[in-house]
Structure formats: C-alpha cells, structure tokens
Scaffold this motif. Structure first.
Motif, PDB file in Angstrom:
ATOM      1  N   LEU A 172       0.839  -1.210   0.000  1.00 17.93           N
ATOM      2  CA  LEU A 172       0.000   0.000   0.000  1.00 17.93           C
ATOM      3  C   LEU A 172       0.871   1.257   0.000  1.00 17.93           C
ATOM      4  CD1 LEU A 172      -2.646  -1.010   2.709  1.00 17.93           C
ATOM      5  CD2 LEU A 172      -3.040  -0.766   0.251  1.00 17.93           C
ATOM      6  N   VAL A 223       4.430   3.680  10.524  1.00 12.93           N
ATOM      7  CA  VAL A 223       4.847   3.158  11.834  1.00 12.93           C
ATOM      8  C   VAL A 223       5.025   1.654  11.653  1.00 12.93           C
ATOM      9  CG1 VAL A 223       4.267   2.932  14.286  1.00 12.93           C
ATOM     10  CG2 VAL A 223       3.378   4.883  12.982  1.00 12.93           C
ATOM     11  N   GLU A 224       6.259   1.182  11.868  1.00 19.36           N
ATOM     12  CA  GLU A 224       6.547  -0.244  11.631  1.00 19.36           C
ATOM     13  C   GLU A 224       7.423  -0.754  12.780  1.00 19.36           C
ATOM     14  OE1 GLU A 224       5.743  -2.839   9.089  1.00 19.36           O
ATOM     15  OE2 GLU A 224       6.716  -3.799  10.780  1.00 19.36           O
ATOM     16  N   ASN A 233      -3.194  -2.102   6.714  1.00 17.65           N
ATOM     17  CA  ASN A 233      -3.597  -3.503   6.742  1.00 17.65           C
ATOM     18  C   ASN A 233      -3.051  -3.994   8.078  1.00 17.65           C
ATOM     19  OD1 ASN A 233      -3.828  -6.242   6.422  1.00 17.65           O
ATOM     20  ND2 ASN A 233      -2.357  -6.393   4.742  1.00 17.65           N
ATOM     21  N   LEU A 234      -3.922  -3.971   9.091  1.00 17.77           N
ATOM     22  CA  LEU A 234      -3.438  -4.072  10.474  1.00 17.77           C
ATOM     23  C   LEU A 234      -3.060  -5.495  10.863  1.00 17.77           C
ATOM     24  CD1 LEU A 234      -5.849  -1.719  12.454  1.00 17.77           C
ATOM     25  CD2 LEU A 234      -3.718  -1.182  11.291  1.00 17.77           C
TER      26      LEU A 234
END
Ligand code: SAM
Length: 276
Positions: free
Chosen positions: A52, A66-67, A112-113
């Motif tokens: 995305l 945020v990763e 895409n949580l």
C-alpha cells in the motif's frame, strides 16, 4: 518491482501478524477507498513490504509509516528517500498519533493491520479521534462485523458502542485469504471510520460513558440492573426511560450517553451539595 521480488529474503513473522498483500487489484481497490490527495497528512500502520505504501507515496508525495519489524524498516529505508517517507520505528500501540496531526491538518490513518493487536490498537486510536479525520483499515472480517454491528445483534458489544460513539463507520468490501502471502486462515474486510464533529459527541463525561459501556457488556448474559448495580439505581433508569431488565446489547449508543449523562449530573449535584 512485483510482490514476489519485493518479498525475496523476508520470512513472514507470525508474531507481528505478517500477511502481505499480493493482489494488485485488491491494492487498487483499497487505495480507491482511501482516496489519497496530494499534500494530505497520512500515516500507514504496518507498511510491511510496501504494497500500500508505494501507491500512497506516489499520490501523496509524502507519507508517515509506523513499523515494528527492523528488517522491514531497513528495506523501506533503502527504497525511499526520507523526504518522501518518514519512518517511525516502533510499536503502533505506544505511538503518539497526535504528534503527526499538524495545525489545521487532521490526520488520515490507514493500514492492513496486524490482526493480533487490532482491538487494543482501535481503542488506542480512538483516544486521538479529535486529531484524526478518518481511518481506513483492513481487519479480520469478524472484527469489522463487531465494529459496525447494530444494537440487538450478537456482534454488538463494547467495541461497537465505543467506536460508533466517535466515528461514522462503514464496511466497504471483503478480501479473501488468497490475496495475501502467506494466506491467513480468515477472510478480511475493509472498514472506513470518519471522526464525528466534536459537537456530536454528547457525553458530558467520556470516562464515565466508557465505564458504563464496559460494565454493561462485562457480563453479557446479565441485565443492566445487575451489570450497572454499582453505577445506576432504579431512579436513574427511570429518569432516562431505560428498562433495567434489558441486557446491554439492547441499548443504542445514545441510550448509553443518556444514562452516563444522568449519572454525571447526579454526581456533580451531590458533590456541589457536599461542597466537594
Ligand atoms: N501493509 C502490508 C501489506 O498490506 O502487505 C503489511 C501488512 S501485515 C498484515 C502487518 C504489518 O504490521 C507488518 O508489516 C508488521 O510487521 C507490522 N506490525 C505488527 N505489529 C506491529 C506493531 N505493534 N506496531 C507497528 N507495526 C506492526
């Protein structure tokens, strides 16, 4: 670069809920649902291998992500210039989303949580609702059905009432397991949440509203008379026209607000009477 090439060398980590989108048609439909416009302030939670991320950066010019996974962060750093992608390394559950909302530019949140943290993450994000314009998420279908559920249905519960108080919610479309690598066991759905204007948030004491909702759904099979025993008495139920013999799942969000406001008014009357 296609998805297979992008994923090369990365072993999906189950503990981080990693199922990567690998269907370009689904990616296009999600981006169409988000409708990104150049210059908007947007943050993507869990960019992963960037399915995305790429079309969002393309359309917006700049994106925050945020990763939590360091390997994926290293790949994103290699691929994007810092002027186009700001990478926040860490846990979205601790992230201060208010820090990204600029003056007069409410934040847009997408992702895409990771399904293993979706409910606590939704509650965490609800705390920033006044700084957020909208949220578009892919989640496990069962969770989305609970989020958008109407009173009186089996899916309606604390998550439904707390989110519907703050957001206008809409389920968009389902995504089958085959759209991901590796494929999850469950079907996913896209949900859009648009923050309601502050004037429509009618609870005078939101913490008390949250306590009433949590207590009402704490023991689903019990009546309100029992679940709210420590908070409300017969006069309170009568004052707002709610039958205490009902279960919490019968109450609309506006009923919970009315009851919480009655309790707030009673508390403030009694504290002013005692001079507290
Ligand atoms: N957006 C990518 C896609 O659609 O292919 C990846 C989605 S994958 C379901 C979830 C992503 O969230 C992974 O990249 C994972 O490392 C990341 N993640 C998991 N737990 C996280 C957390 N607590 N905070 C931030 N990111 C997290």
């Amino acid at each position: 670069m296609n998805e297979a090439a992008r994923a090369r060398g990365h072993v999906a980590r189950r503990r981080f809920g990693q199922n990567f989108l690998a269907d370009p048609n689904v990616v296009a439909r999600i981006v169409a649902a988000i409708r990104p416009q150049a210059g908007e302030t947007m943050v993507e939670i869990g960019p992963g291998l960037g399915a995305l991320t790429a079309p969002l950066v393309e359309r917006l010019g700049h994106l925050h992500v945020v990763e939590i996974d360091r390997d994926l962060i290293a790949r994103l750093r290699e691929r994007y210039d810092a002027s186009r992608l700001t990478i926040h390394e860490g846990d979205a559950l601790d992230f201060d989303f208010a820090a990204l909302a600029g003056e007069g530019a409410p934040l847009r949140v997408v992702g895409n949580l990771p399904y293993n943290i979706s409910t606590p993450l939704l509650f965490h994000l609800a705390g920033f609702a006044d700084r957020i314009r909208d949220l578009t998420f892919m989640l496990q279908k069962e969770v989305v059905l609970r989020m958008v559920a109407a009173p009186g249905t089996a899916e309606y519960g604390r998550l439904s009432a707390m989110l519907q108080y703050r957001f206008r919610m809409g389920r968009q479309f389902d995504v089958p397991p085959g759209a991901f690598r590796p494929a999850p066991k469950v079907t996913s759905s896209i949900v859009r949440m648009v923050s309601l204007p502050a004037a429509e948030l009618a609870a005078k004491d939101e913490a008390l509203f949250g306590r009433v909702v949590a207590a009402a759904f704490g023991q689903r099979r019990k009546t309100l008379r029992n679940t709210l025993r420590d908070l409300a008495d017969a006069d309170d139920f009568a004052a707002v026209g709610i039958d205490p013999g009902l279960r919490g799942e019968r109450l609309a969000v506006s009923d919970f607000v009315a009851l919480a406001n009655r309790l707030a008014a009673r508390q403030s009357a009694s504290s002013s009477a005692t001079g507290a």
